[in-house]
Write a protein that holds these residues in place. Structure first.
Motif, short mmCIF file in Angstrom:
data_model
loop_
_atom_site.label_atom_id
_atom_site.label_comp_id
_atom_site.label_asym_id
_atom_site.label_seq_id
_atom_site.Cartn_x
_atom_site.Cartn_y
_atom_site.Cartn_z
N MET A 127 1.06 -1.03 0.13
CA MET A 127 0.03 -0.12 -0.31
C MET A 127 0.84 0.88 0.29
N ASP A 128 0.76 2.61 -0.26
CA ASP A 128 0.90 3.48 -0.78
C ASP A 128 0.91 4.19 0.85
N ARG A 129 1.58 5.48 1.15
CA ARG A 129 1.62 5.67 2.47
C ARG A 129 0.68 6.44 2.85
N THR A 130 -0.74 6.69 2.00
CA THR A 130 -1.97 6.92 2.79
C THR A 130 -2.67 6.37 3.73
N LYS A 131 -2.37 4.66 3.07
CA LYS A 131 -2.98 3.50 3.93
C LYS A 131 -2.56 3.20 5.38
N LYS A 132 -3.67 3.14 5.59
CA LYS A 132 -3.30 2.93 7.50
C LYS A 132 -2.55 1.32 7.58
N SER A 133 -1.82 0.96 6.37
CA SER A 133 -1.70 -0.89 6.72
C SER A 133 -0.96 -1.08 5.55
N HIS A 134 0.06 -2.17 5.86
CA HIS A 134 0.63 -2.71 4.29
C HIS A 134 1.07 -1.58 4.05
N ARG A 135 1.99 -0.71 4.80
CA ARG A 135 3.43 -0.01 3.55
C ARG A 135 4.43 -0.59 4.32
N SER A 136 4.59 -1.20 5.04
CA SER A 136 5.71 -2.15 5.49
C SER A 136 6.32 -3.99 5.16
N VAL A 137 7.58 -3.80 5.21
CA VAL A 137 7.53 -5.11 4.40
C VAL A 137 7.16 -6.21 5.77
N GLU A 138 7.21 -5.65 7.24
CA GLU A 138 6.84 -6.75 8.00
C GLU A 138 5.07 -6.78 7.51
N GLU A 139 4.23 -5.90 7.45
CA GLU A 139 3.21 -6.28 7.62
C GLU A 139 2.84 -6.86 6.10
N ALA A 159 6.46 1.17 -2.78
CA ALA A 159 7.60 1.44 -2.05
C ALA A 159 8.28 2.25 -2.62
N TYR A 160 8.22 3.27 -3.25
CA TYR A 160 9.02 4.33 -3.15
C TYR A 160 8.69 5.60 -2.32
N GLU A 161 7.74 5.60 -2.77
CA GLU A 161 7.50 6.48 -1.29
C GLU A 161 7.35 6.80 0.17
N ASN A 162 7.50 4.90 0.32
CA ASN A 162 7.45 4.41 1.75
C ASN A 162 8.84 4.31 1.94
N SER A 163 9.31 4.08 0.62
CA SER A 163 11.19 3.80 1.08
C SER A 163 11.70 5.43 1.38
N LYS A 164 11.49 6.17 0.38
CA LYS A 164 11.31 7.88 0.56
C LYS A 164 11.40 8.53 2.07
N ASP A 165 10.24 7.63 2.37
CA ASP A 165 9.61 8.52 3.89
C ASP A 165 10.16 7.86 4.84
N ALA A 166 10.83 6.80 4.78
CA ALA A 166 11.94 5.88 6.26
C ALA A 166 13.28 6.32 6.13
N GLY A 167 13.58 7.39 4.50
CA GLY A 167 15.20 7.58 4.29
C GLY A 167 16.04 7.13 3.63
N GLY A 168 14.85 6.24 2.71
CA GLY A 168 15.64 5.42 1.69
C GLY A 168 15.78 5.33 0.58
#
Length: 218
Positions: free
Chosen positions: A85-97, A116-125
């Protein structure tokens, strides 16, 4: 080509033959609560689409579904995977989920590179690392059914204006193309790609997707 579920069940809808048909499944949060009649009607629509278009894989948003819904789709005979999921969703943004759901529901992954790109960038990737982590967990589970490929349009200040932009117009096209190459090189099989975003007549996105090294796209 995009269409709503009700459009895809129109008897006179004219579509070109598809080599690989994918469908964004409708929001199915209430499937466990549906009456037997409503569930039957929804199932008949999905089966009609599967049979009419040769549906190869549906894309299910796991933040809006449940294990019971996944089991119902399997019993029905609808092929599908879950999408990161994208950064606006409540879950399944992380690898673990995502990894937990892949294993628990016993389904493959629909890898969305822009999400994946935007969640990576949000985490400093670097915009690619999360895609590769998702490839790793998917290969250890039930594989990858296909990629969703789009980019984003960002303002000069960095604000995201569109997170499903065509690669022709996206401001992060180079990184998304690098992610495609990295993913394809890591998978020892052809990779199906669904281009999301609005493409105009005359746009030739296929020229952007040539992968010169090992691996191939379709």
């Amino acid at each position: 080509r995009g269409a709503r579920l009700d459009q895809l069940t129109l008897p006179k809808l004219d579509v070109s033959p598809l080599n690989f048909a994918s469908l964004h499944l409708p929001v199915l949060t209430d499937v466990p609560e549906l009456s037997s009649r409503a569930k039957l009607e929804l199932g008949e629509k999905l089966l009609m689409i599967r049979d009419r278009f040769g549906l190869a894989s549906g894309a299910l948003h796991p933040d809006l579904a449940s294990a019971e819904t996944a089991a119902w789709l399997k019993e029905l005979g609808i092929p599908f995977g879950i999408e990161n999921m994208d950064r606006t969703k409540k879950s399944h943004r992380s690898v673990e989920e995502v990894a937990d759901t892949l294993v628990q529901w016993k389904v493959p992954l629909v890898l969305d590179l822009q999400h994946a790109y935007e969640n990576s960038k949000d985490a400093g990737g670097d915009g690619i690392d999360l895609s590769m982590d998702l490839v790793r967990v998917a290969r250890n589970a039930y594989g990858i059914t296909h990629l969703h490929v789009s980019g984003e349009i960002a303002s000069k200040s960095g604000a995201q204006l569109d997170n499903h932009a065509s690669l022709i117009w996206a401001t992060n096209t180079k990184t998304i193309l690098a992610a495609i190459k990295a993913v394809v090189r890591s998978i020892d099989a052809p990779v199906r790609i669904i281009l999301e975003g609005n493409y105009l007549p005359g746009d030739r996105p296929g020229e952007l997707l040539r992968v010169e090294d090992s691996g191939s796209t379709e």
